[in-house]
Write a protein that holds these residues in place. Sequence first.
Motif, short mmCIF file in Angstrom:
data_model
loop_
_atom_site.label_atom_id
_atom_site.label_comp_id
_atom_site.label_asym_id
_atom_site.label_seq_id
_atom_site.Cartn_x
_atom_site.Cartn_y
_atom_site.Cartn_z
N THR A 5 0.85 -1.18 0.00
CA THR A 5 0.00 0.00 0.00
C THR A 5 0.89 1.23 0.00
O THR A 5 1.96 1.22 0.59
CB THR A 5 -0.95 0.04 1.21
OG1 THR A 5 -1.72 1.25 1.14
CG2 THR A 5 -0.21 0.00 2.53
N ARG A 7 -0.44 4.20 0.87
CA ARG A 7 -1.23 5.16 1.63
C ARG A 7 -0.77 5.21 3.08
O ARG A 7 -0.40 4.20 3.66
CB ARG A 7 -2.71 4.80 1.58
CG ARG A 7 -3.29 4.85 0.20
CD ARG A 7 -3.37 6.28 -0.30
NE ARG A 7 -3.84 6.29 -1.67
CZ ARG A 7 -3.41 7.13 -2.59
NH1 ARG A 7 -2.50 8.01 -2.30
NH2 ARG A 7 -3.88 7.09 -3.80
N ASP A 86 1.82 8.32 -6.47
CA ASP A 86 0.95 7.98 -5.34
C ASP A 86 1.52 8.50 -4.03
O ASP A 86 0.80 9.02 -3.18
CB ASP A 86 0.75 6.46 -5.24
CG ASP A 86 -0.17 5.91 -6.31
OD1 ASP A 86 -0.85 6.70 -7.00
OD2 ASP A 86 -0.21 4.67 -6.47
N THR A 90 -0.09 11.30 -1.48
CA THR A 90 -0.23 11.05 -0.04
C THR A 90 0.49 12.13 0.76
O THR A 90 -0.05 12.67 1.72
CB THR A 90 0.30 9.65 0.33
OG1 THR A 90 -0.44 8.67 -0.39
CG2 THR A 90 0.18 9.38 1.81
#
Length: 109
Positions: A5, A7, A86, A90
């Motif tokens: 992930t 995130r 990404d 974030t």
Amino acid sequence: MTAPTLRATDAKEFLELLRGFAAASGRTRGTLLRHAKEYAKDLHASMPRSTFYWLLSERNTALPRNHAQVAAICKACKLSDEEVADMLTTWRTLAQGEHLGRDGAGVAR
């Protein structure tokens, strides 16, 4: 490299991701620093040695100060362009929250 992930809900989780990417890259910290400096230069930014080591330090609790630091470290850790994007998304979300005072951790020097 595929991360489970990309995130994070706070600075601590974000920094854990960066440290995890550094460890998983298979590169020494010195090699990561050399590559991060090259990537930062491409972004018309700098990556001082002390900043690099501080950002990956277990003692650091603050987000990187700017997007170039995030991108340079991620690229040095062999993340794909999509993964870097990404991580930047974030980082921007978390940095905006800290700027608004939602998180007391702050932003790294």
